[in-house]
Design an enzyme around this catalytic site. Structure first.
Site, PDB file in Angstrom:
ATOM      1  N   ASP A 137       2.615   1.649  -3.376  1.00  0.00           N
ATOM      2  CA  ASP A 137       1.742   2.155  -4.439  1.00  0.00           C
ATOM      3  C   ASP A 137       1.465   3.643  -4.266  1.00  0.00           C
ATOM      4  O   ASP A 137       1.417   4.395  -5.234  1.00  0.00           O
ATOM      5  CB  ASP A 137       0.415   1.380  -4.450  1.00  0.00           C
ATOM      6  CG  ASP A 137       0.625  -0.052  -4.898  1.00  0.00           C
ATOM      7  OD1 ASP A 137       1.692  -0.330  -5.469  1.00  0.00           O
ATOM      8  OD2 ASP A 137      -0.268  -0.888  -4.647  1.00  0.00           O
ATOM      9  N   SER A 157      30.884 -17.674 -25.278  1.00  0.00           N
ATOM     10  CA  SER A 157      30.132 -18.867 -24.890  1.00  0.00           C
ATOM     11  C   SER A 157      31.078 -19.748 -24.054  1.00  0.00           C
ATOM     12  O   SER A 157      32.176 -19.322 -23.730  1.00  0.00           O
ATOM     13  CB  SER A 157      29.585 -19.456 -26.183  1.00  0.00           C
ATOM     14  OG  SER A 157      29.889 -20.753 -26.347  1.00  0.00           O
ATOM     15  N   LEU A 158      30.632 -20.932 -23.642  1.00  0.00           N
ATOM     16  CA  LEU A 158      31.442 -21.758 -22.737  1.00  0.00           C
ATOM     17  C   LEU A 158      31.708 -23.119 -23.355  1.00  0.00           C
ATOM     18  O   LEU A 158      30.857 -23.660 -24.056  1.00  0.00           O
ATOM     19  CB  LEU A 158      30.701 -21.969 -21.410  1.00  0.00           C
ATOM     20  CG  LEU A 158      30.502 -20.761 -20.503  1.00  0.00           C
ATOM     21  CD1 LEU A 158      29.533 -21.104 -19.379  1.00  0.00           C
ATOM     22  CD2 LEU A 158      31.831 -20.290 -19.925  1.00  0.00           C
ATOM     23  N   LYS A 193      34.718 -21.933 -12.928  1.00  0.00           N
ATOM     24  CA  LYS A 193      35.520 -20.807 -13.417  1.00  0.00           C
ATOM     25  C   LYS A 193      36.773 -20.653 -12.565  1.00  0.00           C
ATOM     26  O   LYS A 193      36.697 -20.786 -11.340  1.00  0.00           O
ATOM     27  CB  LYS A 193      34.730 -19.502 -13.294  1.00  0.00           C
ATOM     28  CG  LYS A 193      33.380 -19.514 -13.932  1.00  0.00           C
ATOM     29  CD  LYS A 193      32.581 -18.273 -13.548  1.00  0.00           C
ATOM     30  CE  LYS A 193      31.299 -18.243 -14.367  1.00  0.00           C
ATOM     31  NZ  LYS A 193      30.434 -17.124 -14.019  1.00  0.00           N
ATOM     32  N   ARG A 236      22.621 -11.025 -25.880  1.00  0.00           N
ATOM     33  CA  ARG A 236      23.927 -11.500 -26.324  1.00  0.00           C
ATOM     34  C   ARG A 236      24.038 -11.488 -27.849  1.00  0.00           C
ATOM     35  O   ARG A 236      25.102 -11.206 -28.397  1.00  0.00           O
ATOM     36  CB  ARG A 236      24.111 -12.927 -25.796  1.00  0.00           C
ATOM     37  CG  ARG A 236      25.332 -13.598 -26.307  1.00  0.00           C
ATOM     38  CD  ARG A 236      25.498 -14.901 -25.548  1.00  0.00           C
ATOM     39  NE  ARG A 236      26.384 -15.799 -26.211  1.00  0.00           N
ATOM     40  CZ  ARG A 236      26.476 -17.085 -25.901  1.00  0.00           C
ATOM     41  NH1 ARG A 236      25.698 -17.577 -24.957  1.00  0.00           N
ATOM     42  NH2 ARG A 236      27.307 -17.857 -26.510  1.00  0.00           N
ATOM     43  N   CYS A 246     -18.588 -29.919 -17.725  1.00  0.00           N
ATOM     44  CA  CYS A 246     -17.513 -30.676 -17.077  1.00  0.00           C
ATOM     45  C   CYS A 246     -16.795 -29.788 -16.056  1.00  0.00           C
ATOM     46  O   CYS A 246     -16.283 -28.722 -16.405  1.00  0.00           O
ATOM     47  CB  CYS A 246     -16.514 -31.167 -18.117  1.00  0.00           C
ATOM     48  SG  CYS A 246     -15.127 -32.050 -17.386  1.00  0.00           S
ATOM     49  N   LYS A 274      24.364 -23.060 -13.709  1.00  0.00           N
ATOM     50  CA  LYS A 274      24.255 -22.435 -15.029  1.00  0.00           C
ATOM     51  C   LYS A 274      22.772 -22.193 -15.287  1.00  0.00           C
ATOM     52  O   LYS A 274      22.005 -23.136 -15.533  1.00  0.00           O
ATOM     53  CB  LYS A 274      24.840 -23.347 -16.099  1.00  0.00           C
ATOM     54  CG  LYS A 274      24.862 -22.738 -17.478  1.00  0.00           C
ATOM     55  CD  LYS A 274      25.765 -23.554 -18.396  1.00  0.00           C
ATOM     56  CE  LYS A 274      25.950 -22.897 -19.742  1.00  0.00           C
ATOM     57  NZ  LYS A 274      24.776 -22.918 -20.583  1.00  0.00           N
ATOM     58  N   PHE A 307       0.830  -1.202   0.000  1.00  0.00           N
ATOM     59  CA  PHE A 307       0.000   0.000   0.000  1.00  0.00           C
ATOM     60  C   PHE A 307       0.870   1.260   0.000  1.00  0.00           C
ATOM     61  O   PHE A 307       0.683   2.166  -0.812  1.00  0.00           O
ATOM     62  CB  PHE A 307      -0.921  -0.032   1.220  1.00  0.00           C
ATOM     63  CG  PHE A 307      -1.827   1.156   1.303  1.00  0.00           C
ATOM     64  CD1 PHE A 307      -2.927   1.257   0.462  1.00  0.00           C
ATOM     65  CD2 PHE A 307      -1.568   2.185   2.201  1.00  0.00           C
ATOM     66  CE1 PHE A 307      -3.763   2.359   0.517  1.00  0.00           C
ATOM     67  CE2 PHE A 307      -2.402   3.298   2.255  1.00  0.00           C
ATOM     68  CZ  PHE A 307      -3.504   3.376   1.418  1.00  0.00           C
TER      69      PHE A 307
HETATM   70  P1  AMP Z   1      26.532 -21.804 -23.860  1.00  0.00           P
HETATM   71  O1  AMP Z   1      25.546 -20.874 -24.462  1.00  0.00           O
HETATM   72  O2  AMP Z   1      26.020 -23.188 -23.616  1.00  0.00           O
HETATM   73  O3  AMP Z   1      27.867 -21.759 -24.518  1.00  0.00           O
HETATM   74  O4  AMP Z   1      26.781 -21.316 -22.369  1.00  0.00           O
HETATM   75  C1  AMP Z   1      27.142 -20.021 -22.109  1.00  0.00           C
HETATM   76  C2  AMP Z   1      25.973 -19.306 -21.525  1.00  0.00           C
HETATM   77  O5  AMP Z   1      25.715 -19.721 -20.200  1.00  0.00           O
HETATM   78  C3  AMP Z   1      26.246 -17.865 -21.452  1.00  0.00           C
HETATM   79  O6  AMP Z   1      25.507 -17.235 -22.465  1.00  0.00           O
HETATM   80  C4  AMP Z   1      25.775 -17.441 -20.101  1.00  0.00           C
HETATM   81  O7  AMP Z   1      24.861 -16.421 -20.243  1.00  0.00           O
HETATM   82  C5  AMP Z   1      25.102 -18.656 -19.523  1.00  0.00           C
HETATM   83  N1  AMP Z   1      25.252 -18.775 -18.077  1.00  0.00           N
HETATM   84  C6  AMP Z   1      24.273 -19.082 -17.214  1.00  0.00           C
HETATM   85  N2  AMP Z   1      24.712 -19.084 -15.959  1.00  0.00           N
HETATM   86  C7  AMP Z   1      26.005 -18.767 -16.002  1.00  0.00           C
HETATM   87  C8  AMP Z   1      27.012 -18.608 -15.012  1.00  0.00           C
HETATM   88  N3  AMP Z   1      26.761 -18.813 -13.724  1.00  0.00           N
HETATM   89  N4  AMP Z   1      28.234 -18.260 -15.431  1.00  0.00           N
HETATM   90  C9  AMP Z   1      28.506 -18.074 -16.740  1.00  0.00           C
HETATM   91  N5  AMP Z   1      27.609 -18.218 -17.713  1.00  0.00           N
HETATM   92  C10 AMP Z   1      26.364 -18.555 -17.359  1.00  0.00           C
END
Ligand code: AMP
Length: 662
Positions: free
Chosen positions: A35, A80-81, A282, A132, A423, A111, A32
């Site tokens: 708002d 990317s990872l 990491k 991204r 129903c 993740k 409240f």
């Molecule tokens: P990928 O797209 O499978 O290569 O994975 C990379 C993506 O994982 C990135 O675009 C990140 O945004 C996402 N991501 C999610 N959680 C995490 C995290 N804790 N650390 C780093 N990347 C992450």
């Protein structure tokens, strides 16, 4: 305090309240009070447009819709990872790291399965947010990101520039509610929270994005001016101090410890309010990261561990059938409890009859149950060699397990659906459809109001609507005297609706708005329609055998008859006011060609149909007349070849009118 100071103070108070509510989960300000303060701030900003700023809390409800998204070139690429799929691969990753740096310490994080974004702050103020995209160029979604309450609009420390990376996601609880609402409204469902988040973040209308209640977890500083850090966890702590919602993280001294933490994240995934698609490991030291560097695609200092879908055998104890809010029957296998991906699984989805038939799942079978990313486990296969004697193939029931009405197969899919007009499982959907604009058009009776009335126990079937009294409705949430009276008046008014609306409102399969209009006009009253057999129905233009069958089955069902009776008693009109169809042109087929001046092609067609004639697209010997307007072409020639009578526009009009008089 002058108004400028008041504005500044309100903004600070509201942003703090946002932070406490959405990031800390410890609200101290009542809804409240929030708002009221927000309203006051809106008033002040409206009175002093020169003092409005984009980082104001008033902007979080969504500004103007955009035409499209601008491109943003990322200052630092959003990499990317590399994936690892097993503990061995994780150890190999560790080996590679140790070849370049000594005594690596890791940070392990869930993740988040969402969308990666970069948030940019200039002098502590949020100025830009981008998706991204391909990692180098993304889309500017600043206005939508403003609506995410856990993103701070102004930071306690005003560094010249700070770029933060995070993952936007839709909380599971929000996702479940959103899909439920969409189902009620008949909108397509989102497949999973990730898709829903992507669709919402890329909404051109930030107001819609604001309603979607997205959230974010940040996990990296991409770029910073005016501050230096030596460790990753230090950056995360800093982000926390700057009011961000930060990813849960754990420092691990050895790769074995990382493995343990990764397993714990996987086992505990159900407790998060977000989906995960792995865990990220990491290197913690930022100078080590520099030494390790990146390949063309990803950093060498991090890896994403992907959990293998877990599978285990279990026995099917029973197959039960549930009826969803849209009447779809969903079969589910009840299985002997097994532990899978951190939870005890006691049932698995069987999707539909086709799935059951294809895999030949039977009660008593031992099956392989799998849990991958999704929440509901599924059956991968039947271990036929372990099938006991005496099992029989399973078939879904021919009647709804909730109300006993017949079920029909969807014309365009594998789903079976209950046809019961009353129903209880489908009550909400029936009522929402019944009241909707093209049906009974009851103003003020949208999905929220319907839910309200149903959960208060005031409605058990559509017929109950006409017995509601203002005094019953008034005490409900978000109602009040005035809206209660308006609602009752709107319901009352709907008693006078034309039969075509009522017929559409019943939600009979195959009977859309158009068919309802045609049928109402043709038969004139609901009673006459109910008595019409398949033959009389299919004789009506545009009504085919499937629709006719659906109608006769619907009228046969005792539930439908009960519904009709209750509505009749309540004084709902069951007659059509449309002009009855004439039969002056019955048996005649027309082909229209060229341009007419008095009506469009569509109107001319409707006039013919209204008099019982048919319109065809091509000329044959069976064609009764070709109506030729200006610059008629090949169809006219064909008519002349076949000796089919040709009418010009004047003759056509004379036919329409002449016949009518005669
Ligand atoms: P990928 O797209 O499978 O290569 O994975 C990379 C993506 O994982 C990135 O675009 C990140 O945004 C996402 N991501 C999610 N959680 C995490 C995290 N804790 N650390 C780093 N990347 C992450």
């Amino acid at each position: 305090m002058n108004e400028q100071q008041e504005i500044a103070q309100l903004r600070e108070e509201l942003e703090r309240a946002n932070y406490e509510y959405y990031v800390l989960d410890q609200p101290t300000m009542s809804d409240f009070a929030f708002d009221r303060k927000l309203r006051r701030l809106e008033e002040l900003e409206a009175a002093h447009p020169e003092l409005a700023t984009p980082d104001s809390p008033t902007r979080r409800v969504g500004g103007k819709a955009a035409e499209g998204f601008e491109e943003v070139v990322h200052r630092m690429p959003l990499e990317s990872l590399q994936d690892v799929f097993s503990l061995e691969e994780l150890e190999e990753f560790d080996q590679r790291v140790r070849e370049s740096v000594e005594g690596a310490v890791y940070d392990v994080e869930p993740k988040v399965d969402g969308l990666s974004v970069a948030l940019e702050y200039e002098n502590g103020v949020f100025v830009r947010g981008a998706t991204r995209g391909d990692g180098r160029v993304g889309e500017d979604v600043t206005e939508n990101l403003r609506t995410i309450r856990s993103i701070p609009m102004r930071l306690p420390e005003a560094l010249p520039r700070l770029i933060v990376r995070g993952e936007v996601f839709m909380p599971r609880s929000v996702f479940a509610r959103l899909n439920e609402e969409r189902e009620l409204r008949g909108q397509p469902l989102f497949a999973n929270p990730r898709n829903a988040a992507a669709g919402s973040l890329r909404q051109l209308d930030p107001k819609i994005a604001a309603q979607r209640r997205l959230d974010i977890l940040v996990f990296n500083i991409q770029y910073v001016e005016g501050k230096t850090f030596t460790e990753h966890v230090e950056t995360l702590d800093y982000l926390k101090s700057q009011r961000f919602r930060v990813i849960p993280h754990t420092i691990c001294g050895s790769i074995a410890q990382c493995g343990g933490r990764i397993r714990a994240i996987g086992d505990g995934r159900e407790e998060f309010d977000f989906d995960i698609d792995g865990a990220v490991i990491k290197v913690n030291s930022l100078s080590d990261r520099e030494t390790l560097g990146s390949t063309a695609k990803f950093p060498r200092w991090a890896a994403a561990y992907k959990y293998p879908p877990e599978q285990k055998p279990s026995r099917v104890l029973d197959i039960v059938v549930q009826v969803g809010r849209t009447g779809v029957l969903t079969p589910k296998a009840v299985v002997e409890p097994v532990r899978l991906a951190g939870t005890t699984v006691t049932n698995a989805t069987l999707h539909n009859q086709d799935f059951i038939t294809e895999k030949d799942v039977r009660v008593g079978d031992t099956v392989l149950v799998q849990k991958a990313g999704e929440i509901i486990p599924e059956i991968v296969s039947v271990l036929k060699e372990r099938r006991p004697e005496g099992t029989t193939p399973y078939f879904l029931p021919g009647r709804c397990p909730v109300c006993g009405s017949p079920v029909v197969r969807d014309e365009d899919g594998a789903a079976l659906r209950c046809t019961g007009a009353e129903c209880p499982a489908q009550l909400l959907r029936h009522l929402v459809h019944f009241a909707s604009r093209d049906a009974m058009d009851i103003e003020g009776l949208g999905p929220a109001a319907v839910e309200n009335l149903v959960s208060a126990g005031l409605l058990k079937a559509p017929g109950d609507l006409y017995h509601l009294r203002a005094e019953d409705v008034e005490p409900l949430d978000r109602m009040g005297k005035k809206s209660a009276e308006n609602l009752i008046a709107a319901i009352d008014k709907s008693r006078q609706n034309d039969l075509s609306r009522l017929l559409f409102a019943f939600g009979i399969r195959q009977v859309g708005q158009k068919a309802a209009q045609v049928l109402a006009r043709q038969f004139g009253s609901l009673d006459a329609l109910a008595e019409a057999g398949a033959e009389a129905l299919t004789a009506v233009p545009d009504i085919g055998a499937i629709t006719a069958e659906s109608l006769t089955a619907w009228f046969r069902d005792p539930q439908s008859r009960h519904l009709i009776e209750t509505l009749k008693e309540a004084g709902v009109n069951m007659e059509s006011r449309a002009q009855p169809v004439g039969d002056q042109l019955a048996g005649l087929t027309f082909v229209l060609t060229g341009e007419l001046t008095a009506f469009t092609r569509k109107e001319a067609g409707e006039r013919i149909q209204a008099l019982g004639g048919k319109v065809s697209g091509s000329v044959s010997k069976k064609t009764s007349y070709v109506v030729a307007g200006e610059s008629a072409g090949s169809k006219l020639r064909k008519a002349q070849e076949l000796g089919v009578p040709v009418l010009d526009e004047t003759a056509f009009q004379a036919l329409l009118e002449g016949k009518r008089q005669g």
